[in-house]
Design an enzyme around this catalytic site. Structure first.
Site: not given
Ligand code: UDX
Ligand code: UDX
Length: 441
Positions: A30, A214, A259, A263, A266, A269
């Site tokens: 990282d 998604n 609700g 948010g 994922c 975005k």
């Molecule tokens: C991310 C993306 O948001 C998601 O869409 C994808 O499916 C998986 O990677 P997430 O793991 O939640 O998901 O991202 P984040 O928690 O922001 O972690 C990204 C990491 O990559 C951070 O720790 C950041 O420091 C690191 N990073 C970022 C690198 O190591 N190199 C880079 O050039 C940029």
């Molecule tokens: C999601 C997808 O479920 C997962 O498969 C993918 O890899 C990453 O994105 P996550 O973002 O962790 O996972 O959250 P999730 O449990 O899917 O909920 C997403 C959002 O929808 C949250 O804000 C949750 O509060 C909302 N939600 C979920 C609702 O408002 N109603 C529902 O019935 C379910």
């Protein structure tokens, strides 16, 4: 196998630890040296059930190392897994700059046969671009003759925060995008021990499948949120409607919880990236435009109900339960709860908040004037309204007798219908939910 994971975030770190658990030797890289230093000390950089234990177990087993220096771990890697952030840019497109800089970093040091696995969620066609970037960097490093030894695979993740390790160990399916059988076979070997059907696709289909998954789930949420609006206006109860339609296996009960809208890092975005990708490829994704608009509008409608019930919010003491984008996580990225707290603050309300895990992360994005309470009940002292914004099940176990006596006005606005079946309307509260008819006072 020897695996290098680039990106120690919610996805990368979970992946690295689970692959180590499967018996592989993993190096997790990282650019964030603070994060790597904390990981070296066995400290998880975010909340995920089971992660601290798995981190310690894999470090004790010597199956995982953490570093900021890719060139120190690249030499014997069979596979490189890219899990760096792909955040939305200002136009709602996926920003791939981190992904490409990671690809350049690999190409600069790679001198042997290897597979690049793209786990980050990326627009269709990105895997091919990543491969080209790696080969280009190899040429620049004087190893263009070896560029043909590098191949790419798309293995999108479907992890839900708060249950990421469980989702990884027992996925509904393993999607593998590639364009030759050798790559499929090697990626299958990496996943030996993970059950479930394998879906072998082209690179492009695997990339699109991730967005489609998604976007479909987000569509279900926006759909039930619109049904909630009709229910509210016709005296129906959206929870009953959701139960009734969810029993049809073609619809299914999941993701029909009305609700304040979805948010997280994922859905917002990925839905906007798919919408952009569609437009850029000459197709206007009309359904997705409505899903996005509905999602933004849902929190405005909920906020409007608070304002019409309370009148001017200026100087009013408002308690808020929940800051994380959903229960079970410390993540506040694109959290509807944060958005609503900022709106309350913007109207001059005196806001006091509580969240089981997300307060540290929330402090970094909320104005300094927002007060943080040590407990859910403490947040309600002297409050003229209580607003529930995250579905933390522990809020249901609070003594509402205590809450009623500690509040100035016993009014509850429940953005998650989390408390709807506690009959608070008959226990001295004015209770307002989402899509469950008129407020029961
Ligand atoms: C991310 C993306 O948001 C998601 O869409 C994808 O499916 C998986 O990677 P997430 O793991 O939640 O998901 O991202 P984040 O928690 O922001 O972690 C990204 C990491 O990559 C951070 O720790 C950041 O420091 C690191 N990073 C970022 C690198 O190591 N190199 C880079 O050039 C940029
Ligand atoms: C999601 C997808 O479920 C997962 O498969 C993918 O890899 C990453 O994105 P996550 O973002 O962790 O996972 O959250 P999730 O449990 O899917 O909920 C997403 C959002 O929808 C949250 O804000 C949750 O509060 C909302 N939600 C979920 C609702 O408002 N109603 C529902 O019935 C379910």
């Amino acid at each position: 196998m020897n695996l290098v994971v680039i990106g120690a975030g919610y996805v990368g770190l979970t992946s690295a630890l689970v692959y180590a658990k499967l018996g592989h030797r993993v190096a997790c890289v990282d650019i964030d040296s603070t994060r790597i230093a904390r990981l070296d000390l066995g400290q998880a950089p975010f909340y995920e059930p089971g992660l601290p234990e798995l981190l310690r177990e894999m470090q004790e087993a010597g199956r995982i190392v953490f570093t900021t220096e890719l060139n120190q771990v690249a030499s014997d890697a069979d596979l490189f897994l890219l899990a760096v952030g792909t955040p939305s840019d200002s136009a709602g497109r996926a920003d791939l700059s981190y992904l490409f800089s990671a690809a350049d970093g690999i190409g600069a040091v790679l001198d042997h046969e290897a597979i690049i696995i793209v786990k980050s969620t990326v627009p269709v066609g990105t895997n091919a671009k990543v491969l080209a970037r790696v080969r280009e960097a190899m040429k620049k490093a004087g190893r263009g003759d070896l560029a043909g030894l590098v191949r790419v695979a798309s293995v999108p993740e479907f992890l839900r925060e708060g249950r990421a390790i469980a989702d990884f160990l027992r996925p509904d399916r393993l999607v593998i995008g590639a364009d030759d059988d050798v790559v499929y076979a090697l990626v299958e070997r990496l996943h030996e021990g993970i059950p479930g059907p394998r879906v072998l696709l082209s690179l492009e289909s695997a990339e699109l499948a991730k967005y489609a998954a998604n976007a479909f789930l987000a569509t279900k949420i926006s759909f039930i949120n619109e049904i909630a609006q009709i229910a509210e206006r016709t005296g129906a109860d959206v929870r009953e409607v959701a139960k009734a339609i969810g029993l049809d296996p073609r619809i299914g009960p999941a993701f029909l919880q009305a609700g304040i809208g979805y948010g997280g890092s994922c859905f917002p975005k990925d839905v906007s990236a798919l919408h952009q990708l569609s437009g850029e490829n000459g197709y206007a994704f009309k359904l997705l435009s409505a899903v996005i608009e509905t999602n933004n509008h849902q929190r405005e409608l909920f906020f409007g109900k608070i304002e019409s019930a309370l009148g001017s919010l200026k100087g009013r003491r408002i308690a808020v339960w929940g800051l994380a984008f959903k229960g079970g996580t410390d993540d506040v990225r694109a959290s509807a709860a944060i958005d609503i707290v900022q709106r309350l603050y913007g109207r001059g309300a005196d806001v006091i908040v509580y969240d089981a895990l997300a307060m540290e992360n929330a402090k970094r994005v909320l104005p300094d004037a927002i007060e943080f309470a040590p407990s859910a009940v403490d947040a309600t002292i002297g409050a003229e309204a209580l607003i529930v914004l995250t579905d933390w099940v522990e809020f249901r176990d609070v003594s509402f007798e205590t809450v009623r006596t500690s509040m100035l006005e016993p009014k509850i606005f429940d953005g998650r219908n989390l408390l709807a079946d506690l009959d608070l309307g008959t226990r001295g509260f004015m209770y307002v939910g989402v899509g469950i008819g008129n407020p029961k006072s």
